[in-house]
Design a protein around this motif. Structure first.
Motif, PDB file in Angstrom:
ATOM      1  N   TYR A  32      31.273  81.520  52.769  1.00  0.00           N
ATOM      2  CA  TYR A  32      31.372  81.183  51.352  1.00  0.00           C
ATOM      3  C   TYR A  32      32.808  80.787  50.979  1.00  0.00           C
ATOM      4  O   TYR A  32      33.018  79.792  50.284  1.00  0.00           O
ATOM      5  N   ALA A  33      33.780  81.563  51.458  1.00  0.00           N
ATOM      6  CA  ALA A  33      35.185  81.256  51.140  1.00  0.00           C
ATOM      7  C   ALA A  33      35.590  79.910  51.726  1.00  0.00           C
ATOM      8  O   ALA A  33      36.273  79.114  51.070  1.00  0.00           O
ATOM      9  N   LEU A  35      33.621  77.415  52.425  1.00  0.00           N
ATOM     10  CA  LEU A  35      32.887  76.378  51.702  1.00  0.00           C
ATOM     11  C   LEU A  35      33.594  76.019  50.404  1.00  0.00           C
ATOM     12  O   LEU A  35      33.692  74.847  50.042  1.00  0.00           O
ATOM     13  N   LYS A  36      34.121  77.030  49.710  1.00  0.00           N
ATOM     14  CA  LYS A  36      34.764  76.799  48.417  1.00  0.00           C
ATOM     15  C   LYS A  36      36.236  76.373  48.536  1.00  0.00           C
ATOM     16  O   LYS A  36      36.728  75.634  47.710  1.00  0.00           O
ATOM     17  N   ALA A  37      36.939  76.857  49.573  1.00  0.00           N
ATOM     18  CA  ALA A  37      38.388  76.681  49.625  1.00  0.00           C
ATOM     19  C   ALA A  37      38.844  75.501  50.475  1.00  0.00           C
ATOM     20  O   ALA A  37      39.932  74.994  50.276  1.00  0.00           O
ATOM     21  N   THR A  42      30.819  71.824  54.316  1.00  0.00           N
ATOM     22  CA  THR A  42      29.810  72.681  54.929  1.00  0.00           C
ATOM     23  C   THR A  42      29.974  72.836  56.433  1.00  0.00           C
ATOM     24  O   THR A  42      29.763  73.923  56.970  1.00  0.00           O
TER      25      THR A  42
END
Length: 81
Positions: A32-33, A35-37, A42
């Protein structure tokens, strides 16, 4: 024997099982980190999640080996004392 050495250093089966479950959670968190950062998206997030997720089976296997060693060790000590 590696398992005997780890046991003598204080590592117990429950420690390995805890590490296995923690690595599962860390796998999701790192995915998740990432993917966001990260701008890589992906694909890189998936690689981070898989990389860390691969630790869990190793820790579970180590936990099983330690549990077997502890059981045999306790059984041997209970019959000799």
């Amino acid at each position: 024997m590696v398992v005997k050495l780890l046991h003598e250093k204080g590592l117990k089966a429950e420690h390995a099982y805890t590490a296995a479950f923690a690595s599962i959670g860390l796998s999701v968190a790192s995915w998740y980190a990432s993917l966001k950062a990260e701008p890589a998206g992906t694909a890189r997030a998936d690689r981070w999640g898989i990389f860390i997720g691969e630790w869990a089976p190793t820790f579970f296997g180590l936990g099983l080996a330690l549990a077997n060693y502890e059981r045999d060790h306790d059984r041997h000590h209970s019959t000799t004392h």
